[in-house]
Motif scaffolding. Structure first.
Motif, PDB file in Angstrom:
ATOM      1  N   CYS A 103       0.835  -1.201   0.000  1.00  0.00           N
ATOM      2  CA  CYS A 103       0.000   0.000   0.000  1.00  0.00           C
ATOM      3  C   CYS A 103       0.870   1.252   0.000  1.00  0.00           C
ATOM      4  O   CYS A 103       2.066   1.191   0.279  1.00  0.00           O
ATOM      5  N   CYS A 104       0.240   2.349  -0.330  1.00  0.00           N
ATOM      6  CA  CYS A 104       0.929   3.639  -0.333  1.00  0.00           C
ATOM      7  C   CYS A 104       0.059   4.664   0.377  1.00  0.00           C
ATOM      8  O   CYS A 104      -1.110   4.410   0.662  1.00  0.00           O
ATOM      9  N   GLN A 105       0.631   5.808   0.630  1.00  0.00           N
ATOM     10  CA  GLN A 105      -0.101   6.934   1.190  1.00  0.00           C
ATOM     11  C   GLN A 105      -0.802   7.660   0.054  1.00  0.00           C
ATOM     12  O   GLN A 105      -0.192   8.007  -0.947  1.00  0.00           O
ATOM     13  N   LEU A 140      -3.867   4.141   1.178  1.00  0.00           N
ATOM     14  CA  LEU A 140      -4.296   4.422   2.547  1.00  0.00           C
ATOM     15  C   LEU A 140      -4.246   5.923   2.774  1.00  0.00           C
ATOM     16  O   LEU A 140      -3.332   6.605   2.289  1.00  0.00           O
ATOM     17  N   THR A 141      -5.223   6.459   3.479  1.00  0.00           N
ATOM     18  CA  THR A 141      -5.202   7.878   3.803  1.00  0.00           C
ATOM     19  C   THR A 141      -5.845   8.123   5.156  1.00  0.00           C
ATOM     20  O   THR A 141      -6.451   7.227   5.736  1.00  0.00           O
ATOM     21  N   VAL A 177      -9.089   3.182   3.477  1.00  0.00           N
ATOM     22  CA  VAL A 177      -8.350   2.404   2.484  1.00  0.00           C
ATOM     23  C   VAL A 177      -9.167   2.319   1.206  1.00  0.00           C
ATOM     24  O   VAL A 177     -10.403   2.353   1.231  1.00  0.00           O
ATOM     25  N   LEU A 178      -8.439   2.219   0.093  1.00  0.00           N
ATOM     26  CA  LEU A 178      -9.062   2.019  -1.210  1.00  0.00           C
ATOM     27  C   LEU A 178      -8.254   0.977  -1.966  1.00  0.00           C
ATOM     28  O   LEU A 178      -7.062   1.183  -2.227  1.00  0.00           O
ATOM     29  N   PRO A 179      -8.868  -0.151  -2.311  1.00  0.00           N
ATOM     30  CA  PRO A 179      -8.177  -1.116  -3.161  1.00  0.00           C
ATOM     31  C   PRO A 179      -7.955  -0.489  -4.534  1.00  0.00           C
ATOM     32  O   PRO A 179      -8.801   0.257  -5.029  1.00  0.00           O
ATOM     33  N   THR A 180      -6.840  -0.776  -5.163  1.00  0.00           N
ATOM     34  CA  THR A 180      -6.544  -0.171  -6.455  1.00  0.00           C
ATOM     35  C   THR A 180      -7.068  -0.990  -7.633  1.00  0.00           C
ATOM     36  O   THR A 180      -7.103  -0.511  -8.745  1.00  0.00           O
ATOM     37  N   SER A 181      -7.463  -2.214  -7.374  1.00  0.00           N
ATOM     38  CA  SER A 181      -7.961  -3.076  -8.443  1.00  0.00           C
ATOM     39  C   SER A 181      -9.368  -3.514  -8.114  1.00  0.00           C
ATOM     40  O   SER A 181      -9.680  -3.807  -6.952  1.00  0.00           O
ATOM     41  N   GLU A 182     -10.197  -3.594  -9.122  1.00  0.00           N
ATOM     42  CA  GLU A 182     -11.591  -4.034  -8.918  1.00  0.00           C
ATOM     43  C   GLU A 182     -11.645  -5.440  -8.332  1.00  0.00           C
ATOM     44  O   GLU A 182     -12.590  -5.794  -7.661  1.00  0.00           O
TER      45      GLU A 182
END
Length: 185
Positions: A103-105, A140-141, A177-182
């Protein structure tokens, strides 16, 4: 409107947009010298553009918004991000452990007030999510508890989900959090 990756020639415009809207994240009654929004130097923005992910929204050649995502190696220079990194081993999303490697910020995101409510937020987040997905599974934020507008935008328009609630330096935050892939939904 054009959505694209930022380039070095955009850095001055990015810095100006950020400074114009730096206090937007603070509630009107808390706009004093004791609290400040996230601010980057031109050197920081240069590093982010060249080594991480910065996406801009442009109308008639003018940058009217941008969003940033960066690897933890960049963000851990600030105490709040070190705090988040220390929490990562305890964070799960859909039975997956969040780590510094997956994950990233995400953030901040800035949109000129004259252009808000026009779908720019969603377009920036969707483009960013697509390019980050080539390397990482999650973004992640954190959003201040008293920043209801940002919270609503990120959860309703951005599809982010709350996974924790933290306090840092006398202020409370939602951790999202937000997944980057569907395929992660």
């Amino acid at each position: 409107m054009k959505i694209r990756r930022a380039k070095a020639a955009d850095i001055t415009a990015l810095a100006a947009l950020e400074q114009k809207h730096l206090l937007d994240e603070l509630a009107a009654d808390k706009r004093d010298n004791s609290l400040q929004g996230q601010s980057f130097t031109q050197a920081d923005l240069t590093t982010l553009v060249n080594q991480h992910w910065v996406v801009v929204a442009e109308v008639e050649g003018e940058i009217i918004g941008y969003v940033i995502a960066g690897r933890w190696s960049f963000f851990k220079q600030w105490p709040i991000y070190r705090n988040l990194l220390n929490r990562l081993p305890r964070l799960d999303y859909e039975r997956a452990k969040l780590t510094e490697k997956n994950c990233c910020q995400y953030g901040p995101i800035w949109i000129d007030s004259r252009h808000r409510g026009q779908g720019i937020f969603e377009a920036l987040v969707a483009f960013l999510k697509k390019i980050v997905a080539n390397e990482l599974s999650y973004m992640l934020t954190f959003i201040a508890e008293d920043n209801g507008g940002s919270f609503a935008a990120h959860t309703r328009k951005g599809g982010m989900q709350v996974i924790d609630y933290i306090s840092f330096d006398g202020r409370d935050y939602y951790l999202l959090v937000l997944p980057t892939s569907e395929s992660y939904f």
